[in-house]
Write a protein that holds these residues in place. Structure first.
Motif, short mmCIF file in Angstrom:
data_model
loop_
_atom_site.label_atom_id
_atom_site.label_comp_id
_atom_site.label_asym_id
_atom_site.label_seq_id
_atom_site.Cartn_x
_atom_site.Cartn_y
_atom_site.Cartn_z
N ASN A 172 -5.61 10.96 9.80
CA ASN A 172 -6.00 9.69 9.18
C ASN A 172 -4.85 8.93 8.53
N VAL A 173 -3.78 8.74 9.28
CA VAL A 173 -2.64 7.98 8.77
C VAL A 173 -2.99 6.49 8.63
N GLN A 220 -5.35 2.84 8.53
CA GLN A 220 -6.55 2.16 8.04
C GLN A 220 -6.45 0.71 8.48
N GLU A 260 0.81 -1.22 0.00
CA GLU A 260 0.00 0.00 0.00
C GLU A 260 0.85 1.27 0.00
N ASN A 273 -1.23 6.00 4.99
CA ASN A 273 -1.13 7.43 4.66
C ASN A 273 -0.04 8.08 5.51
N GLU A 274 1.09 7.39 5.68
CA GLU A 274 2.13 7.88 6.58
C GLU A 274 2.72 9.22 6.14
N GLN A 275 2.65 9.55 4.88
CA GLN A 275 3.16 10.83 4.39
C GLN A 275 2.39 12.02 4.96
N ALA A 276 1.17 11.78 5.44
CA ALA A 276 0.34 12.85 6.01
C ALA A 276 0.67 13.13 7.47
#
Length: 104
Positions: free
Chosen positions: A59-60, A62, A18, A80-83
């Motif tokens: 919301n990193v 899921q 992912e 979504n670790e970049q967020a």
């Protein structure tokens, strides 16, 4: 015991999932490694408490199904670790210390 904070250098990247790296070893379904680099989640100790998902303001995480894993059959996946804004909320609420956050 918690996640090894040195996993980024102590373990080898064995696959990608992912959009993030997975640090081994991985021998599914029993050993799943550590997912993510900025936000690392040790899938082998994550107990699917869900507090990190609730605490994260950007919301990193899921849910990811991991059938057959001995600790829990789902994990908080840092897709979504970049967020990440490095607030450390996820680290502070994880009851098993399965998360390590480090800016790139």
């Amino acid at each position: 015991m918690g996640i090894d904070p040195n996993f980024r250098t102590a373990r080898q990247v064995v696959e990608e999932h992912e959009g993030h790296k997975v640090y081994g070893p991985v021998e599914a379904p029993k050993t799943l490694g550590i997912h993510g680099t900025i936000v690392g989640v040790d899938f082998d100790i994550c107990n699917a408490d869900g507090s990190c998902i609730t605490a994260c303001p950007v919301n990193v995480f899921q849910w990811f199904d991991t059938p057959g894993h001995p600790v829990s059959e789902k994990k908080a996946d840092p897709i979504n670790e970049q967020a990440c804004i490095f607030c450390m909320a996820c680290v502070n609420v994880c009851p098993v210390a399965a998360i390590d956050v480090k800016p790139p």
